[in-house]
Design a protein around this motif. Sequence first.
Motif, short mmCIF file in Angstrom:
data_model
loop_
_atom_site.label_atom_id
_atom_site.label_comp_id
_atom_site.label_asym_id
_atom_site.label_seq_id
_atom_site.Cartn_x
_atom_site.Cartn_y
_atom_site.Cartn_z
N VAL A 81 0.84 -1.20 0.00
CA VAL A 81 0.00 0.00 0.00
C VAL A 81 0.88 1.25 0.00
O VAL A 81 0.64 2.20 -0.75
N ALA A 82 1.91 1.26 0.82
CA ALA A 82 2.83 2.41 0.87
C ALA A 82 3.55 2.59 -0.46
O ALA A 82 3.97 3.70 -0.80
N ASN A 83 3.68 1.52 -1.22
CA ASN A 83 4.37 1.57 -2.50
C ASN A 83 3.61 2.39 -3.54
O ASN A 83 4.19 2.84 -4.53
N GLY A 84 2.30 2.58 -3.33
CA GLY A 84 1.51 3.39 -4.26
C GLY A 84 1.41 2.76 -5.63
O GLY A 84 1.15 1.57 -5.77
N ASP A 85 1.64 3.57 -6.68
CA ASP A 85 1.49 3.06 -8.04
C ASP A 85 2.83 2.69 -8.69
O ASP A 85 2.90 2.49 -9.89
N ARG A 86 3.87 2.58 -7.89
CA ARG A 86 5.14 2.13 -8.44
C ARG A 86 5.08 0.63 -8.71
O ARG A 86 4.30 -0.09 -8.08
N PRO A 87 5.90 0.12 -9.63
CA PRO A 87 5.91 -1.32 -9.88
C PRO A 87 6.16 -2.10 -8.59
O PRO A 87 6.94 -1.68 -7.74
#
Length: 569
Positions: A460-466
Motif C-alpha cells: 500500500v505504501a508503494n503506491g502506483d510504483r511497480p
Amino acid sequence: MSVASSRGARRTAAPPHLHRWLALSACVVTCGCSLNTFERTECATNADCSAFGEASACLPEGFCSGTTGGAGGSSGECSTNQECVTTQGDFHICRKSDFTCVPLLTNLCTSIDGDYVDDNAFIIGSIGPVEGEDASTGRSELNAIELAANDFAKAANGLPARPGTTGRRPYVVIGCNDNGDTPTGVDAAKHLANTVQVPAIIGAAYSGITISMSTEVTIPAGVLTISPSATSVALTDLDDKGLVWRTSPSDIFQGAALAQYAPRVEDEVRDTEIIPAVDPISFTILHKGDAYGEGLAKALEAKLVINGKPALDASNSENYTRFNYGDPDNPSQSPLKYGEAVTTAIGRRSHIIAVFGTSEAINDVIVQIENQWDTGSPPSYRPRFIGSDGVLTTALWDAVSKNNGLRKRITGSVPGTNNPLFQVFKSDFTAKYNDGVSSPDVFGAAGAFDAAYLLAFATVANGDRPETGANLAEALKRMVPPGESKSAAANDISATFQLLSAGKNVDFNGASGPLNFDVETGEAPSDVIIWCMPSDASGNATAGIASGYFFDAAKDALGGTEFGSQCKF
C-alpha cells in the motif's frame, strides 16, 4: 535469505515519449480489417501509460496494462489467471511479465491460501521446514502468515486497489517446504522467484538456508525476503542490496542476554550443589556448525564470565570449552561429531552446558548427554542446560516428556516479548490451529505474523510504483518512527491503510516486538526472554514460557524476577 534468476536484471522504465506500438494490419488489404496490438511498454507510474488511454495503468510488474508480449510484440499465451486455470488446470496463473501460464504448486510448494485466480491478487511466498523433524517451526510460521492474511480478508476485504485501478486485492500465500536443509530451500526459492516471480518471500526459518537462498536466488532476482527467525550475525553485513530483512534480531542481542544470564545459573549451581566460590565450575558450549550456531556461540563466548573471570581467560583453560558438533545440513563442509560432543561435555564434568542448534541439538546432544551421564562418579550432580531459540520447539518438550528432573534443568533464551500484542496473537493462533505440530510459542511464529503484516502495508505504501522487491523494501522504511503508532492487529488495518495511502509514515509495532528497523541493515533490536518449561497435570513437559527474567535491549541489562515454582531448579 536465496539462486540466479531467469528474469535477469530489470530494465529501467521507458519514458512516455519512447512508448512504441506495433500495428499489425496485413489483413486490411485482404479482408478490410485492422488489428492493433502494443508491445509491452515499461512504466514507473500510471502517468507513463496515459498514451494508451484512461483505462491503462502501470501494473505491479512494471509495464502498462493493455500492452502485451515481449520483444517483437508477441501476445503471449494468456492475459488473465482464469485463462490459465481453464487451459492448464487449478493452481496456475498468467505470469504478467511474459503472459505465460505458470504453476503455483510444485513438490516443494504445496499449499495456497487466498484467491489466486483474481488478477489483482498480491501473491507472496513462504519458505520453511513445514515437513520433517523441524516441522513445528515451519508449520508455526506458515500458519502465522496465513493467520495474518486472514486478518486482512476479514477486517478490510483484502488490500486496497492499486492507484488508478478498481477492485480490492486478495492476499495470497504460497507455502513451500525447505525440509530444514539448504539445497531444498534454494530449490523452493527458485520456483517462487524465477517461475512465479513473487515480489517477496517470508523465510527461511534458519540462518544458513536464508543466507544461501538469498545470495543464490532472491537477491539476483530482485526479490525481497524477510526472515522471521534467522538470527545469525552474518546476515547483518550481507551484501544484499537492501533486499534481506528480518523480524528476528541479530544474535548479538541473544549473546548479550545469555552472557548476563549465565552468572545467575552459576549462582544456582553453586547454591544447589554447595560449591564454594574458591572452587571452579565447568562451562561447555556445544554448537551446530552453521552460521547460526557458530555465530551465537561466539557472541556468548565474547562476553561470558565464569568463575569471576572471562571465559577465555587463561585461568579458565580447564573450565571452559566450545565445541562444534557439525552441521547435518552440510556435513561435507562441517562433519558431524555428535558422539564427540557428548563425550566432551561429560568428560569435562560440565556443570553448565549451552547447546546452540536446531532439532539435532535436542535428541542427538541434550538427550544423549542426559542418558549417558554417570551420576555414580563423583561429583554426583547432573548438568544444567541452556538452550537458544533453535531448540524451543515441540520436539524439546516431547523429548523431555515426564523427566521432571531434566525439565527443570533446561532453560534458555529466545528473542521476543510477552507484550499484549503477542498475547492477542497467541490467543488467535490457538483458536484457529490445533494440528498438534504448530504453536504460537515457537520462535519465529510471531515474527512471521509481523512479516506478513509488514508486506501488506508495504504494498500500500508503494503506491502506483511497480511491485518489485526493491520498491517494497523502500516502502518498509515508512514503517519506522517517527509516525503514528500502529500495530499488527486487525482493528488497526484500515487506519494504517489510510495513513500510508496519504503518504504518511507509521510506527509499526508487532507481536514479536516494536520492530524499530535500522533501514540500512533491515533488522531491529529486540528484547530477549529467558524461558523455562512447565509441566501439565499429567507431568508432561509443555511449551516453554517466559520465566520472569528478560533482557532489555535498550538498557543492555537483564531484569525481571526469579523463576516461578513451576520452573524452579
